[in-house]
Design a protein around this motif. Structure first.
Motif, PDB file in Angstrom:
ATOM      1  N   ALA A   7      34.365  47.325  28.276  1.00  8.73           N
ATOM      2  CA  ALA A   7      34.959  48.338  29.166  1.00  8.73           C
ATOM      3  C   ALA A   7      36.228  47.833  29.837  1.00  8.73           C
ATOM      4  O   ALA A   7      36.833  48.563  30.636  1.00  8.73           O
ATOM      5  CB  ALA A   7      33.935  48.745  30.221  1.00  8.73           C
ATOM      6  N   GLY A   8      36.642  46.600  29.535  1.00 14.43           N
ATOM      7  CA  GLY A   8      37.865  46.051  30.114  1.00 14.43           C
ATOM      8  C   GLY A   8      37.695  45.490  31.503  1.00 14.43           C
ATOM      9  O   GLY A   8      38.691  45.216  32.187  1.00 14.43           O
ATOM     10  N   LEU A   9      36.439  45.285  31.943  1.00 14.89           N
ATOM     11  CA  LEU A   9      36.199  44.787  33.290  1.00 14.89           C
ATOM     12  C   LEU A   9      36.244  43.266  33.372  1.00 14.89           C
ATOM     13  O   LEU A   9      36.376  42.713  34.465  1.00 14.89           O
ATOM     14  CB  LEU A   9      34.836  45.281  33.787  1.00 14.89           C
ATOM     15  N   LEU A  10      36.115  42.581  32.237  1.00 11.96           N
ATOM     16  CA  LEU A  10      36.131  41.125  32.202  1.00 11.96           C
ATOM     17  C   LEU A  10      37.162  40.642  31.189  1.00 11.96           C
ATOM     18  O   LEU A  10      37.388  41.294  30.159  1.00 11.96           O
ATOM     19  CB  LEU A  10      34.742  40.575  31.848  1.00 11.96           C
ATOM     20  N   ASP A  11      37.745  39.511  31.460  1.00 20.23           N
ATOM     21  CA  ASP A  11      38.826  38.958  30.641  1.00 20.23           C
ATOM     22  C   ASP A  11      38.244  38.279  29.403  1.00 20.23           C
ATOM     23  O   ASP A  11      37.516  37.288  29.508  1.00 20.23           O
ATOM     24  CB  ASP A  11      39.615  37.952  31.483  1.00 20.23           C
ATOM     25  N   THR A  12      38.561  38.798  28.232  1.00 20.64           N
ATOM     26  CA  THR A  12      38.032  38.243  26.988  1.00 20.64           C
ATOM     27  C   THR A  12      38.748  36.962  26.555  1.00 20.64           C
ATOM     28  O   THR A  12      38.382  36.379  25.530  1.00 20.64           O
ATOM     29  CB  THR A  12      38.111  39.281  25.852  1.00 20.64           C
ATOM     30  N   SER A  13      39.738  36.509  27.323  1.00 14.73           N
ATOM     31  CA  SER A  13      40.315  35.196  27.043  1.00 14.73           C
ATOM     32  C   SER A  13      39.377  34.081  27.511  1.00 14.73           C
ATOM     33  O   SER A  13      39.534  32.922  27.118  1.00 14.73           O
ATOM     34  CB  SER A  13      41.683  35.041  27.715  1.00 14.73           C
ATOM     35  N   ASN A  14      38.399  34.432  28.337  1.00 15.09           N
ATOM     36  CA  ASN A  14      37.347  33.494  28.705  1.00 15.09           C
ATOM     37  C   ASN A  14      36.452  33.304  27.478  1.00 15.09           C
ATOM     38  O   ASN A  14      35.872  34.266  26.964  1.00 15.09           O
ATOM     39  CB  ASN A  14      36.540  34.050  29.876  1.00 15.09           C
TER      40      ASN A  14
END
Length: 321
Positions: free
Chosen positions: A96-103
């Motif tokens: 949903a774009g709530l967390l940074d997927t670069s993590n």
């Protein structure tokens, strides 16, 4: 005379459900239980020729508060149904774009828990799936809020052994404080089918599967005299400031800094002895362990650390003799 509250039930008729009616109650949404509790046990013991006793056990929230903010979701799966499991909530938020997927951990969760447009793990028909998470996980964009949502405290006054020669204290003054991450109990419906493990043991295809993440943020214990997992045998050891986590080394991916334990339990038969018993197999434990104060005989000898501490390829067959 019946109470007015019971009269409607006394006058009601009970009708058995036929197959068609039963078919109509499948595919429901399951059950959610919000839980608050404190547990205390003065003593529980195992008596054989001697007595092994755990004394003064208490489970609560941190600082003896109520253990709360717990949510259990309970489902009986349909065939290939995707249900909540592990860090699937993280995958849902990342999608949903709530967390940074670069993590890397977030990206790993998104890859592992995305199944056919849903988030979780796919199960077979009749599997009983119990997922433990939090009622309130705080800010949906905060990993720290999610990982610290359920705090706990476990204390034990002592663990003692008593026989004809007297008694001995194995552990004492045990206190563990920490946070509980996603925890899953799955009873796989494998029917009566059996399978063979790598060591030759035969085990039931119907088994209990445990998968849990947790961290100990502060702990202490006196290790008076005991074996632990057959690896260590110490006496007069005191540990303070204990931390168990998974934040360093080469084994952190997918764990969000938390220690992880998995195991499967089922009926089994030993290939070596032919004995029937409880099989505990596919056991894994992965963590980093910090002991900043390690005392021997009451005197600190410095700091002890384990990085990438892993127990793997472990199988046990438990039976009476």
């Amino acid at each position: 005379m019946l109470s007015p509250l019971l009269t409607p039930f006394a006058n009601a008729e009970i009708h058995p459900l036929n197959d068609a009616a039963l078919a109509g109650v499948t595919g429901q949404g399951g059950v959610t239980v919000e839980l608050e509790t404190k547990l205390s046990i003065d003593q529980f013991s195992w008596t054989d020729e001697g007595i092994l006793a755990v004394n003064g056990l208490r489970l609560s929230g941190k600082n003896d508060s109520v253990l709360d903010n717990l949510k259990l979701t309970i489902d009986i799966a349909g065939q290939d149904e995707v249900l909540e499991h592990g860090f699937s909530e993280i995958a849902r938020r990342a999608n949903a774009g709530l967390l940074d997927t670069s993590n890397p951990d977030v990206a790993n969760a998104l890859a592992n828990y995305s199944v056919a447009g849903e988030f979780g793990k796919q199960f077979n028909k009749g599997d009983l799936v119990i997922h433990l998470g939090a009622v309130d996980t705080g800010d949906p964009t905060s990993l720290n809020d999610y990982l610290g949502a359920v705090d706990f405290e476990l204390s034990v006054d002592s663990i003692t052994s008593r026989g004809s020669g007297g008694s001995a204290t194995l552990f004492s003054n045990v206190l563990l404080q920490g946070n509980l991450g996603p925890t899953d109990l799955v009873i796989r419906n494998g029917g009566s089918a059996m399978r063979t493990l790598a060591n030759g043991n035969s085990v039931s295809g119907s088994e209990l599967q445990l998968d849990t993440h947790f961290e100990i943020t502060n702990g202490r214990l006196n290790w008076d005299a005991a074996d632990v997992i057959l690896l260590f045998n110490f006496a007069a050891v005191g540990i303070e400031g204990l931390q168990i986590h998974n934040r360093r080394g080469a084994d952190t991916l997918g764990h969000f800094g938390m220690a992880n334990a998995t195991a499967k339990l089922s009926r089994g038969t030993s290939a070596g002895s032919g004995k029937n018993g409880l099989s505990i197999h596919d056991v894994e434990f992965r963590a980093d362990i910090d002991m900043p104060v390690f005392k021997v005989g009451g005197t600190s000898i410095g700091t002890v650390q384990f990085t990438d501490f892993a127990i793997t390829d472990t199988t046990m067959m438990v039976y009476g003799h």
